[in-house]
Design a protein around this motif. Structure first.
Motif, mmCIF file in Angstrom:
data_model
loop_
_atom_site.group_PDB
_atom_site.id
_atom_site.type_symbol
_atom_site.label_atom_id
_atom_site.label_comp_id
_atom_site.label_asym_id
_atom_site.label_seq_id
_atom_site.Cartn_x
_atom_site.Cartn_y
_atom_site.Cartn_z
ATOM 1 N N SER A 330 0.848 -1.183 0.000
ATOM 2 C CA SER A 330 0.000 0.000 0.000
ATOM 3 C C SER A 330 0.885 1.235 0.000
ATOM 4 O O SER A 330 2.111 1.142 0.150
ATOM 5 N N PHE A 331 0.269 2.387 -0.165
ATOM 6 C CA PHE A 331 1.029 3.639 -0.111
ATOM 7 C C PHE A 331 0.110 4.768 0.338
ATOM 8 O O PHE A 331 -1.099 4.759 0.056
ATOM 9 N N THR A 332 0.662 5.688 1.071
ATOM 10 C CA THR A 332 -0.070 6.862 1.552
ATOM 11 C C THR A 332 0.616 8.098 1.004
ATOM 12 O O THR A 332 1.838 8.241 1.131
ATOM 13 N N VAL A 333 -0.158 8.993 0.379
ATOM 14 C CA VAL A 333 0.400 10.206 -0.204
ATOM 15 C C VAL A 333 -0.134 11.416 0.569
ATOM 16 O O VAL A 333 -1.351 11.553 0.747
ATOM 17 N N THR A 334 0.774 12.263 1.015
ATOM 18 C CA THR A 334 0.420 13.501 1.711
ATOM 19 C C THR A 334 0.643 14.674 0.757
ATOM 20 O O THR A 334 1.760 14.897 0.291
ATOM 21 N N MET A 367 -3.236 -1.326 -9.702
ATOM 22 C CA MET A 367 -3.210 -0.258 -8.716
ATOM 23 C C MET A 367 -4.603 0.334 -8.501
ATOM 24 O O MET A 367 -5.364 0.530 -9.443
ATOM 25 N N SER A 368 -4.921 0.619 -7.248
ATOM 26 C CA SER A 368 -6.171 1.286 -6.875
ATOM 27 C C SER A 368 -5.857 2.411 -5.906
ATOM 28 O O SER A 368 -4.902 2.328 -5.119
ATOM 29 N N VAL A 369 -6.663 3.463 -5.953
ATOM 30 C CA VAL A 369 -6.509 4.574 -5.012
ATOM 31 C C VAL A 369 -7.883 4.946 -4.472
ATOM 32 O O VAL A 369 -8.918 4.653 -5.091
ATOM 33 N N VAL A 370 -7.897 5.604 -3.319
ATOM 34 C CA VAL A 370 -9.149 6.075 -2.739
ATOM 35 C C VAL A 370 -8.925 7.457 -2.149
ATOM 36 O O VAL A 370 -7.918 7.704 -1.471
ATOM 37 N N LEU A 387 -4.155 10.817 0.487
ATOM 38 C CA LEU A 387 -4.593 9.789 -0.465
ATOM 39 C C LEU A 387 -4.024 8.447 -0.020
ATOM 40 O O LEU A 387 -2.883 8.374 0.439
ATOM 41 N N TRP A 388 -4.829 7.382 -0.168
ATOM 42 C CA TRP A 388 -4.321 6.038 0.108
ATOM 43 C C TRP A 388 -4.525 5.183 -1.136
ATOM 44 O O TRP A 388 -5.499 5.354 -1.880
ATOM 45 N N GLY A 389 -3.597 4.265 -1.364
ATOM 46 C CA GLY A 389 -3.731 3.345 -2.484
ATOM 47 C C GLY A 389 -3.032 2.034 -2.211
ATOM 48 O O GLY A 389 -2.298 1.890 -1.217
#
Length: 524
Positions: A330-334, A367-370, A387-389
């Motif tokens: 997973s990944f978290t974008v700030t 890949m998916s993002v929410v 953002l999380w994906g």
């Protein structure tokens, strides 16, 4: 009623253990000060985590899907846990009110390689798909056995809109257990007709650590429960007493060193066997996550030791023996501006918090993002956006970078994401991406035999219960917060002889309306 000398020990600080402590106090009448929770990390909550990092960015391993049409034990628990955000409301009431205001209805569930939104009004089945699907749906668990999903469905099925949507909503892979897949189809049959809009998905106000774990901790602390953090349970010592496996002591290690905790036969021990997020690691904008395994974490050691020679204590091997089949990242974008969110909202037609997952169905990484409703953290500044994906195929080379995801740092992931959205890289200027590798995150979906998961209280156990995604609960589905709470309630009621009914699973698959709606959705 247990005596004043009675003690209860919860090994692990995830939702299962915290829920067990609530049930002991609320339904068993156990004073909180007689309950101790051991957790090897400095924080509680298990996989329901979320934190602000030292550089001001945020990190989430993930979040479990909620629904108010099921999750009977989960909501039965949180109806009695006060919100820490809205005085006078329970966590359940707070969550329901939030979702009445922020209604989920995805208009951009799938995106193709040309960055076009896919028409998901049809599931994409042909007659052959439907017949195979029905055959799997009606097969008994005994007949499905240890088979994989691919043993029942032909290659064409895995290119349908339905598979892309169901797979990424619940994190299934084609090689996962046919039994688990079937259970999900039955448990969430009411979601089948609306899987393209995610209309049944509910969200908490903030991330699930802030919205669920913090209120639980506050309630338990108010009741006097003891928490020993940064403390590892290194061993569970058991003896055979009157033909029953009985815990007699625990070896725990904290910053002061090892110590023995005596356990009386009438005490109880709640053990979180195995972990979906065991051996997790996070990276940075310049470093990919370190590859860890159970050898470094020792997160499965205790269960492996207890299960040896005890068939009703389960068998960890099917779950933790193949990281390539059980991991994803997973990944978290700030973000420090709303520009990216503005673009996605315009593209999908969904405001943040109403669209759910956006999946790039043709991406090599899948890949998916929410876009969550903002703020997603209690302490999140107004000018910050989160953002999380996640991506299911981390061992494949990207479409826009010549690396696999497991080799990629945060900067690489942002380049891949920009390519799929057809955005200039400058949309990620000043953004911070934190990748997270989880080698066992779908280990509970691996093909397994019925006896590979122990019952919450094995028949040979006197005072030891198992509470996790790796216990056997008939008809329920493992990758949910409901499973953790139901396992905890089952274990506590049995060990304490609590004469109360555990909420029954809602049989949506027996509802005439659901069956009719699902039929017409399948033939479109």
């Amino acid at each position: 009623m247990k005596t004043n000398n009675f003690k209860a020990y919860c090994l692990g600080g995830g939702l299962g253990s915290l829920s067990a402590a609530v049930f002991m106090i609320r339904d068993g009448g156990i004073p909180g000060h007689q309950i101790t929770v051991f957790e090897k990390l400095p924080t509680l909550g298990g996989c329901l985590d979320g934190a602000r990092l030292d550089d001001g960015s945020y990190s989430l391993r993930g979040g479990r899907m909620l629904t108010t049409d099921a999750y009977e034990c989960f909501w039965g628990l949180f109806k009695d846990i006060p919100s820490i955000n809205n005085k006078g409301m329970s966590v359940k009431d707070e969550t329901i009110a939030f979702n009445k205001k922020h209604i989920a209805h995805s208009q951009g569930r799938l995106v193709d390689k040309n960055c076009h939104i896919v028409d998901t009004s049809t599931m994409g089945f042909d007659m052959h798909d439907r017949l195979e699907f029905l055959k799997l749906l009606e097969a008994s668990e005994e007949k499905l056995g240890t088979s994989k999903i691919t043993d029942w469905l032909s290659p064409g099925f895995f290119n349908t809109n339905f598979w892309y949507m169901w797979q990424t909503t619940f994190a299934f892979e084609p090689w996962h257990s046919a039994v688990e897949f079937k259970r999900y189809l039955h448990r969430f049959m009411n979601e089948f007709p609306r899987i393209n809009t995610l209309g049944g998905v509910k969200r908490t106000i903030y991330n699930q650590y802030d919205s669920l774990v913090l209120p639980l901790i506050a309630w338990l602390k108010d009741k006097g429960v003891n928490f020993e953090l940064a403390t590892t349970v290194d061993d569970i010592i058991v003896e055979d007493i009157n033909g029953k496996v009985t815990v007699t002591s625990l070896t725990v290690i904290n910053k002061e060193g090892p110590k023995q905790v005596s356990v009386n036969p009438d005490d109880i021990v709640i053990f979180q066997n195995g972990s979906m997020v065991d051996a997790s690691s996070i990276g940075s904008m310049t470093q990919a996550p370190v590859k860890k395994t159970k050898l470094e974490s020792k997160g499965w050691t205790l269960w492996e030791k207890l299960a040896k020679g005890r068939p009703d204590f389960g068998n960890p091997a099917p779950f933790n023996s193949s990281i390539p089949e059980s991991f994803w990242e997973s990944f978290t974008v700030t973000f420090k501006s709303s520009e990216f969110f503005d673009k996605i909202e315009k593209m999908t037609g969904n405001e943040a918090g109403t669209g759910g997952l956006v999946t790039f169905k043709d991406s090599n990484w899948l890949m998916s993002v929410v876009l969550y409703n903002q703020p997603h953290f209690i302490d999140q500044p107004e000018d910050i956006y989160i953002l999380w994906g996640y991506a299911l195929h981390g061992n494949r080379v990207g479409d826009f970078i010549p690396k696999t995801m497991v080799e990629s740092n945060g900067q690489d992931i942002l380049k891949e994401l920009a390519g799929h959205f057809n955005f200039d890289d400058n949309v990620f200027e000043d953004a911070i991406c934190v990748p997270c590798r989880m080698p066992y995150i779908t280990s509970m979906f691996m093909p397994r035999a019925y006896n590979d998961r122990p019952k919450p209280v094995p028949e040979s156990s006197k005072n030891l219960a198992f509470v996790s995604q790796f216990v056997e609960l008939a008809d329920d589905v493992v990758f949910t917060v409901e499973y953790s709470v139901r396992a905890a309630q089952t274990a506590v009621y049995q060990l304490l002889n609590i004469d109360l009914e555990i909420p029954k699973i809602t049989k949506h698959d027996k509802s005439p309306k659901v069956l009719i709606d699902s039929f017409f959705k399948a033939i479109k």
